[in-house]
Write an enzyme that holds these catalytic residues in place. Structure first.
Site, short mmCIF file in Angstrom:
data_model
loop_
_atom_site.label_atom_id
_atom_site.label_comp_id
_atom_site.label_asym_id
_atom_site.label_seq_id
_atom_site.Cartn_x
_atom_site.Cartn_y
_atom_site.Cartn_z
N SER A 339 -31.33 36.52 110.70
CA SER A 339 -30.08 36.69 111.42
C SER A 339 -28.96 37.10 110.46
O SER A 339 -29.11 38.06 109.70
CB SER A 339 -29.74 35.37 112.15
OG SER A 339 -28.70 35.54 113.06
N ASP A 403 -35.21 40.35 120.89
CA ASP A 403 -34.17 39.68 120.09
C ASP A 403 -32.89 40.50 120.13
O ASP A 403 -32.87 41.68 119.77
CB ASP A 403 -34.67 39.51 118.65
CG ASP A 403 -33.71 38.70 117.79
OD1 ASP A 403 -32.59 38.40 118.25
OD2 ASP A 403 -34.08 38.38 116.65
N HIS A 496 -34.60 35.19 119.48
CA HIS A 496 -34.01 35.15 118.14
C HIS A 496 -34.47 33.93 117.36
O HIS A 496 -34.25 33.85 116.15
CB HIS A 496 -32.49 35.15 118.24
CG HIS A 496 -31.79 35.37 116.94
ND1 HIS A 496 -32.03 36.46 116.13
CD2 HIS A 496 -30.86 34.61 116.27
CE1 HIS A 496 -31.28 36.39 115.04
NE2 HIS A 496 -30.57 35.27 115.10
#
Length: 518
Positions: A339, A403, A496
């Site tokens: 991320s 995602d 995610h």
């Protein structure tokens, strides 16, 4: 906390560069409506800030770009909502973390009830070796891929000056080390030390809390470890990513602000701030911190630069890395993150190239990112491709299915954010595809929404059966299943999670990607 300084970009003398700052809190919802519907220029000026000597023609590509202002409007609206929810999110995260650890420390819900009756309840202590983050509660795996002998893969490597010694470091083994290090970065320092030293039998060098001058807090975390304490072959740098209940982290992901570095391109301003390299309330700080000043006129700035080493993620990690490369002559290094951490992971070598750290870059083995947002425009990609992916690929960007974060900020004609590097895309069956970009790079439209909900239903069913079809290591707990239910409402959010990235690496095909010592 984020603060918008109404004084603008500051008045300090220094290098004037091109930049664009999106300030969602300087205008109200009526201003947002006027800008979105009527393209009102007065309202636009409240939200979008650029240098006084620049015109909008230098920001946009053509008139068609104005048709994409809804992307800006959505971004501003999302960041307004995130800011509104900052305190509730922080409180929710505090409560969720506490009760998840309370349950796990007492043997689950029924174990807690029994201990309550016996008056033997264990109260979790934040920052302790047993206090696990929300990410760790979603996926409790800490062991590395059991079939990969880490030491054997690296001991056969000659020194970095031996030429193009190709090795299979794109294999599942190294990817697994990187994805597990990216997951571990969400934990506190004691948990990280326990896992690296005791479970992985490696050597933790440093765990750092670094300064973000815009947020005015130590909000960037990174840890560094080696495969062994002496004569190490590998150095791993892992940046912490977007924390689930951190409003500032999510606001950074949805931020479209950029700062243009001459001859490099436009870099995401929020990620530069996370590296401790500037503050949008005084944009001259970016130029000062990006380029180490050596002229006689700026000798007095050495004290400030030394202070930056102690507080900035980029300078702090660079100092540690230089020392380790000097101590371990045959070692090479890998940078990784998930991320926001993935964005910082690829930004780190970008900054090394910018600062002409040629000797360090020769020792770079590779960069692995997971669910990484875009960090800059096409120019940045072209600039870094020559440094990272020639003659062989050293940058691998892993994306799982729908995602949402790797598709942020949107790749539109106003902001021109672009990914670069080889994309390893895994679908909901963990099938791997190698491509320049993931499918649906800009996730909007009816087709994407319908398909996203269908896949979310399948992922929920798969999550309920993984323990039976793939073994106990892949069994998903009640908290992870609950998070998959959220994916039915917001497709792409559940994807995610680190669980699917770990599964993709371990259940996907063996990768035959080759990297060279160059």
């Amino acid at each position: 906390m984020h603060k918008d300084n109404d004084s603008g970009s500051g008045s300090n003398p220094g290098q004037v560069s091109n930049y664009l700052i999106v300030r969602p809190h300087r205008g109200g919802y009526i201003d947002l409506f006027r800008y979105g519907v009527r393209d009102d220029q007065t309202s636009k000026a409240k939200f979008l800030e650029m240098p006084d000597n620049r015109e909008w023609s230098t920001i946009t590509i053509d008139e068609e770009a104005e048709d994409h202002r809804w992307v800006i409007v959505v971004s501003i609206l999302v960041r307004k909502i995130i800011r509104l929810l900052r305190t509730p999110m922080e409180f929710t995260g505090f409560v969720v973390d506490f009760f998840l650890n309370l349950f796990s420390a007492n043997g689950g819900f029924f174990g807690l009830l029994l201990r309550l009756i016996q008056a033997k309840v264990v109260i979790p202590e934040r920052g302790s070796v047993t206090f696990v983050s929300t990410i760790g509660q979603l996926d409790g795996r800490i062991s590395l891929y059991k079939e990969w002998n880490f030491v054997e893969h690296l001991e056969g490597i000659d020194s970095v000056d031996s030429g193009r010694v190709k090795i299979e470091l794109g294999s599942r083994g190294l990817m697994d080390l990187c994805v597990m290090a990216s997951k571990l970065a969400y934990e506190n320092a004691k948990v990280v030390e326990n896992v690296v030293d005791l479970h992985w039998k490696m050597n933790l060098v440093e765990f750092l809390d670094c300064w973000n001058d815009y947020q005015k807090q130590m909000s960037t975390q990174v840890f560094v470890f080696t495969d062994k304490q002496k004569d190490a072959n590998l150095i791993v740098i892992s940046f912490r990513g977007t924390e689930p209940f951190d409003a500032d982290d999510w606001g950074t992901d949805f931020d479209y602000s950029w700062y243009e570095v001459p001859n490099v391109g436009k870099l995401h301003m929020g990620f530069l701030e996370a590296m401790g390299l500037g503050n949008r309330d005084d944009t001259t700080t970016f130029h000062y911190n990006l380029f180490e000043q050596t002229s006689s006129e700026e000798e007095n700035s050495k004290k400030n630069l030394l202070d930056m080493v102690e507080r900035s993620a980029y300078y702090a990690v660079r100092v540690i890395l230089k020392r380790l490369l000097s101590e371990h002559e045959n070692a090479r290094f890998v940078v990784t993150g998930h991320s926001l951490g993935g964005a910082l992971a690829i930004l780190f070598p970008t900054l090394l190239v910018l600062n002409e750290e040629t000797e360090i870059m020769k020792r770079l083995l590779g960069v692995y990112t997971f669910g990484q947002p875009r960090i800059g425009n096409r120019e940045v990609g072209l600039f870094m491709k020559a440094q990272l992916n020639q003659p062989v690929d050293r940058y691998f960007r892993v994306v799982y299915c729908n995602d949402i974060v790797p598709r942020l900020p949107y790749d539109d004609k106003t902001f021109l954010y672009k990914h670069f590097g080889l994309c390893l895309f895994y679908d909901s069956f963990y099938n791997e595809t190698k491509a320049e970009d993931e499918p649906d790079p800009n996730p909007y439209g009816l087709r994407y929404k319908i398909l996203g909900h269908v896949i979310a239903v399948w992922e929920l069913v798969r999550g309920l059966t993984m323990g039976y079809t793939h073994g106990p290591d892949y069994k998903e707990g009640w908290f992870r299943i609950l998070f998959r239910l959220m994916g039915l409402v917001i497709p792409g959010l559940s994807d995610h999670c680190m669980t699917d990235y770990v599964n993709s690496v371990r259940l996907g095909p063996d990768n035959e990607l080759q990297m060279s010592s160059l």
